[in-house]
Design a protein around this motif. Structure first.
Motif, PDB file in Angstrom:
ATOM      1  N   ALA A 297       0.845  -1.196   0.000  1.00  0.00           N
ATOM      2  CA  ALA A 297       0.000   0.000   0.000  1.00  0.00           C
ATOM      3  C   ALA A 297       0.876   1.240   0.000  1.00  0.00           C
ATOM      4  O   ALA A 297       2.045   1.204   0.404  1.00  0.00           O
ATOM      5  N   GLY A 298       0.296   2.352  -0.456  1.00  0.00           N
ATOM      6  CA  GLY A 298       0.999   3.630  -0.409  1.00  0.00           C
ATOM      7  C   GLY A 298       2.263   3.651  -1.236  1.00  0.00           C
ATOM      8  O   GLY A 298       2.306   3.175  -2.374  1.00  0.00           O
ATOM      9  N   ASP A 299       3.340   4.195  -0.651  1.00  0.00           N
ATOM     10  CA  ASP A 299       4.606   4.356  -1.367  1.00  0.00           C
ATOM     11  C   ASP A 299       5.173   3.024  -1.853  1.00  0.00           C
ATOM     12  O   ASP A 299       5.769   2.953  -2.932  1.00  0.00           O
ATOM     13  N   ALA A 300       4.993   1.968  -1.045  1.00  0.00           N
ATOM     14  CA  ALA A 300       5.518   0.656  -1.443  1.00  0.00           C
ATOM     15  C   ALA A 300       4.855   0.181  -2.732  1.00  0.00           C
ATOM     16  O   ALA A 300       5.511  -0.397  -3.611  1.00  0.00           O
ATOM     17  N   LEU A 301       3.552   0.418  -2.868  1.00  0.00           N
ATOM     18  CA  LEU A 301       2.853   0.023  -4.087  1.00  0.00           C
ATOM     19  C   LEU A 301       3.257   0.915  -5.249  1.00  0.00           C
ATOM     20  O   LEU A 301       3.453   0.432  -6.370  1.00  0.00           O
ATOM     21  N   GLN A 302       3.381   2.216  -5.007  1.00  0.00           N
ATOM     22  CA  GLN A 302       3.801   3.130  -6.072  1.00  0.00           C
ATOM     23  C   GLN A 302       5.119   2.658  -6.689  1.00  0.00           C
ATOM     24  O   GLN A 302       5.268   2.605  -7.905  1.00  0.00           O
ATOM     25  N   THR A 303       6.076   2.298  -5.826  1.00  0.00           N
ATOM     26  CA  THR A 303       7.377   1.838  -6.301  1.00  0.00           C
ATOM     27  C   THR A 303       7.243   0.535  -7.081  1.00  0.00           C
ATOM     28  O   THR A 303       7.854   0.356  -8.148  1.00  0.00           O
ATOM     29  N   SER A 304       6.432  -0.387  -6.563  1.00  0.00           N
ATOM     30  CA  SER A 304       6.229  -1.669  -7.229  1.00  0.00           C
ATOM     31  C   SER A 304       5.610  -1.486  -8.605  1.00  0.00           C
ATOM     32  O   SER A 304       6.006  -2.159  -9.572  1.00  0.00           O
ATOM     33  N   ILE A 305       4.639  -0.570  -8.710  1.00  0.00           N
ATOM     34  CA  ILE A 305       3.982  -0.330  -9.999  1.00  0.00           C
ATOM     35  C   ILE A 305       4.994   0.158 -11.027  1.00  0.00           C
ATOM     36  O   ILE A 305       5.011  -0.301 -12.182  1.00  0.00           O
ATOM     37  N   GLU A 306       5.857   1.074 -10.635  1.00  0.00           N
ATOM     38  CA  GLU A 306       6.859   1.597 -11.566  1.00  0.00           C
ATOM     39  C   GLU A 306       7.765   0.486 -12.072  1.00  0.00           C
ATOM     40  O   GLU A 306       8.089   0.416 -13.267  1.00  0.00           O
ATOM     41  N   GLU A 307       8.154  -0.427 -11.165  1.00  0.00           N
ATOM     42  CA  GLU A 307       9.022  -1.536 -11.563  1.00  0.00           C
ATOM     43  C   GLU A 307       8.285  -2.498 -12.486  1.00  0.00           C
ATOM     44  O   GLU A 307       8.848  -2.983 -13.489  1.00  0.00           O
ATOM     45  N   ARG A 308       7.026  -2.782 -12.170  1.00  0.00           N
ATOM     46  CA  ARG A 308       6.253  -3.715 -12.980  1.00  0.00           C
ATOM     47  C   ARG A 308       5.989  -3.163 -14.383  1.00  0.00           C
ATOM     48  O   ARG A 308       6.014  -3.904 -15.367  1.00  0.00           O
ATOM     49  N   VAL A 309       5.723  -1.877 -14.466  1.00  0.00           N
ATOM     50  CA  VAL A 309       5.469  -1.262 -15.767  1.00  0.00           C
ATOM     51  C   VAL A 309       6.715  -1.369 -16.658  1.00  0.00           C
ATOM     52  O   VAL A 309       6.611  -1.660 -17.860  1.00  0.00           O
ATOM     53  N   GLU A 310       7.878  -1.166 -16.071  1.00  0.00           N
ATOM     54  CA  GLU A 310       9.104  -1.304 -16.861  1.00  0.00           C
ATOM     55  C   GLU A 310       9.278  -2.742 -17.353  1.00  0.00           C
ATOM     56  O   GLU A 310       9.685  -2.974 -18.492  1.00  0.00           O
ATOM     57  N   SER A 311       8.959  -3.715 -16.501  1.00  0.00           N
ATOM     58  CA  SER A 311       9.046  -5.124 -16.906  1.00  0.00           C
ATOM     59  C   SER A 311       8.066  -5.418 -18.033  1.00  0.00           C
ATOM     60  O   SER A 311       8.392  -6.129 -18.991  1.00  0.00           O
ATOM     61  N   LEU A 312       6.856  -4.886 -17.920  1.00  0.00           N
ATOM     62  CA  LEU A 312       5.846  -5.115 -18.947  1.00  0.00           C
ATOM     63  C   LEU A 312       6.231  -4.470 -20.269  1.00  0.00           C
ATOM     64  O   LEU A 312       5.939  -5.013 -21.341  1.00  0.00           O
ATOM     65  N   ARG A 313       6.885  -3.325 -20.212  1.00  0.00           N
ATOM     66  CA  ARG A 313       7.342  -2.697 -21.452  1.00  0.00           C
ATOM     67  C   ARG A 313       8.326  -3.618 -22.172  1.00  0.00           C
ATOM     68  O   ARG A 313       8.291  -3.743 -23.405  1.00  0.00           O
ATOM     69  N   ALA A 314       9.206  -4.259 -21.400  1.00  0.00           N
ATOM     70  CA  ALA A 314      10.167  -5.179 -22.009  1.00  0.00           C
ATOM     71  C   ALA A 314       9.452  -6.366 -22.651  1.00  0.00           C
ATOM     72  O   ALA A 314       9.796  -6.790 -23.759  1.00  0.00           O
ATOM     73  N   ILE A 315       8.428  -6.901 -21.956  1.00  0.00           N
ATOM     74  CA  ILE A 315       7.670  -8.032 -22.497  1.00  0.00           C
ATOM     75  C   ILE A 315       6.913  -7.617 -23.751  1.00  0.00           C
ATOM     76  O   ILE A 315       6.896  -8.328 -24.753  1.00  0.00           O
ATOM     77  N   ALA A 316       6.274  -6.445 -23.705  1.00  0.00           N
ATOM     78  CA  ALA A 316       5.474  -5.975 -24.841  1.00  0.00           C
ATOM     79  C   ALA A 316       6.343  -5.763 -26.078  1.00  0.00           C
ATOM     80  O   ALA A 316       5.920  -6.062 -27.204  1.00  0.00           O
ATOM     81  N   LYS A 317       7.550  -5.277 -25.875  1.00  0.00           N
ATOM     82  CA  LYS A 317       8.468  -5.103 -27.009  1.00  0.00           C
ATOM     83  C   LYS A 317       8.856  -6.442 -27.602  1.00  0.00           C
ATOM     84  O   LYS A 317       8.885  -6.617 -28.823  1.00  0.00           O
ATOM     85  N   GLU A 318       9.134  -7.429 -26.733  1.00  0.00           N
ATOM     86  CA  GLU A 318       9.505  -8.748 -27.227  1.00  0.00           C
ATOM     87  C   GLU A 318       8.372  -9.407 -27.983  1.00  0.00           C
ATOM     88  O   GLU A 318       8.586 -10.132 -28.953  1.00  0.00           O
ATOM     89  N   ALA A 319       7.127  -9.124 -27.549  1.00  0.00           N
ATOM     90  CA  ALA A 319       5.945  -9.701 -28.216  1.00  0.00           C
ATOM     91  C   ALA A 319       5.575  -8.951 -29.486  1.00  0.00           C
ATOM     92  O   ALA A 319       4.670  -9.369 -30.207  1.00  0.00           O
ATOM     93  N   GLY A 320       6.233  -7.829 -29.738  1.00  0.00           N
ATOM     94  CA  GLY A 320       5.933  -7.039 -30.924  1.00  0.00           C
ATOM     95  C   GLY A 320       4.710  -6.157 -30.786  1.00  0.00           C
ATOM     96  O   GLY A 320       4.185  -5.654 -31.777  1.00  0.00           O
ATOM     97  N   LEU A 321       4.275  -5.913 -29.544  1.00  0.00           N
ATOM     98  CA  LEU A 321       3.089  -5.082 -29.317  1.00  0.00           C
ATOM     99  C   LEU A 321       3.419  -3.600 -29.371  1.00  0.00           C
ATOM    100  O   LEU A 321       2.562  -2.769 -29.660  1.00  0.00           O
ATOM    101  N   ILE A 322       4.661  -3.262 -29.007  1.00  0.00           N
ATOM    102  CA  ILE A 322       5.104  -1.865 -29.085  1.00  0.00           C
ATOM    103  C   ILE A 322       6.505  -1.857 -29.664  1.00  0.00           C
ATOM    104  O   ILE A 322       7.204  -2.869 -29.697  1.00  0.00           O
ATOM    105  N   ASN A 323       6.931  -0.690 -30.117  1.00  0.00           N
ATOM    106  CA  ASN A 323       8.258  -0.556 -30.689  1.00  0.00           C
ATOM    107  C   ASN A 323       9.285  -0.259 -29.612  1.00  0.00           C
ATOM    108  O   ASN A 323       8.993   0.319 -28.595  1.00  0.00           O
TER     109      ASN A 323
END
Length: 323
Positions: A297-323
């Motif tokens: 919750a709170g700051d701990a979740l904010q930090t986790s979300i930022e890390e997860r979004v970066e991981s998802l960007r890497a996955i999405a690029k590998e899948a060809g969903l984004i450039n």
């Protein structure tokens, strides 16, 4: 980062200072499920409704706002309800993926305030109880031979997390994800109805939402996409990995608020979640809903979300969903 290995770790945050006995005062508390009733967002809000009840001075009401697999709600809370102090909105890892791939428009993960989590869920490969598929290997053989011969459906469009679960399976079967014969629905409830009605053969769902359907005997889970077997009522269901397929999908479930909510009002919700996390009752609610404890919750979740979004960007690029 491996495409088939996102989110294997379940992190449990501890040491909350909020008192479990004090009730937070929130006027007309509401949890918005951004889909039709019956799917994962509905489940997420029910966790808040039940789990927060001892910690908020008024009952949390659940409302539904379908549209764009969360896009309508995300845009509303980034436009006209940016300072709504009474409402939290359910999200999942799929919501974060939609942000990454631009399906929520120009808004990013930095435009809302991430409040707390409901727990961790996992992907599931689901068929009707009378399906010809009794084992995951049979489905994988068909995916390998002719991906278009199997009608797959889920509560999300191409590129969504539910689509990604099917894409992972096809990739593991040696087929191209884009060859999947996929039908998109506006939420898990609609997709489940289509499965039961025979419109689709395989549903790429989530473990948590399967609890009532398993008990009714209407559906069968061919596999769970967790790193290890889950506890009851899923203890008898093998993971995809133990069946020889290197596929895994962990789902974070939680809640956000509008970006202009005051620090004071935001903290009220954070305090309520932290108080709930410290109780056995909240853990029981999570287990009942098929979730594992991932309590942030709170700051701990904010930090986790930022890390997860970066991981998802890497996955999405590998899948060809984004450039």
């Amino acid at each position: 980062m491996k495409f088939t290995r996102f989110g294997a770790a379940v992190i449990v945050a501890a040491g909350f200072a909020a008192s479990a006995s004090a009730q937070v005062q929130i006027d007309d508390p509401e949890c918005v499920a951004p889909a039709n009733p019956g799917g994962g967002f509905d489940l997420t809000c029910r966790v808040a409704q039940t789990g927060l009840d001892p910690h908020i001075d008024a009952p949390v009401q659940v409302t539904f706002m379908p549209g764009g697999i969360g896009a309508v709600a995300y845009n509303l809370f980034n436009s006209t309800r940016t300072d709504d102090a009474s409402s939290i909105v359910a999200f999942s890892t799929g919501s974060l993926l939609n942000i990454v791939t631009g399906k929520y428009g120009a808004f990013t993960e930095k435009d809302v305030r991430w409040v707390g989590t409901a727990g961790a869920d996992f992907g599931a490969v689901v068929v009707r109880a009378d399906s010809d598929y009794s084992e995951l290997s049979q489905l994988m053989d068909d995916f390998s031979a002719d991906p278009s011969s199997v009608v797959v459906g889920a509560g999300g469009s191409v590129g969504s997390q539910d689509w990604m679960k099917g894409a992972l399976l096809l990739r593991e079967a040696g087929a191209k994800p884009m060859d999947m014969r996929y039908v998109a629905f506006d939420g898990g409830g609609d997709a489940i109805a289509a499965l039961l009605g025979g419109s689709i053969e395989v549903y790429m769902g989530d473990v948590g939402e399967m609890v009532p359907h398993i008990e009714s005997g209407q559906m069968r889970l061919l596999a769970v996409m967790s790193p290890e077997r889950l506890e009851a009522p899923f203890a008898e269901i093998p993971t995809a990995m133990e069946q020889g397929f290197d596929v895994e999908w962990t789902i974070l479930r939680g809640f956000y608020m509008g970006g202009d909510v005051s620090d004071e009002d935001y903290q009220k919700w954070v305090d309520a979640f932290e108080a709930a996390y410290a109780t056995e009752e909240f853990a029981a609610v999570q287990k009942e809903r098929g979730l594992l404890p991932l309590n942030l919750a709170g700051d701990a979740l904010q930090t986790s979300i930022e890390e997860r979004v970066e991981s998802l960007r890497a996955i999405a690029k590998e899948a060809g969903l984004i450039n």
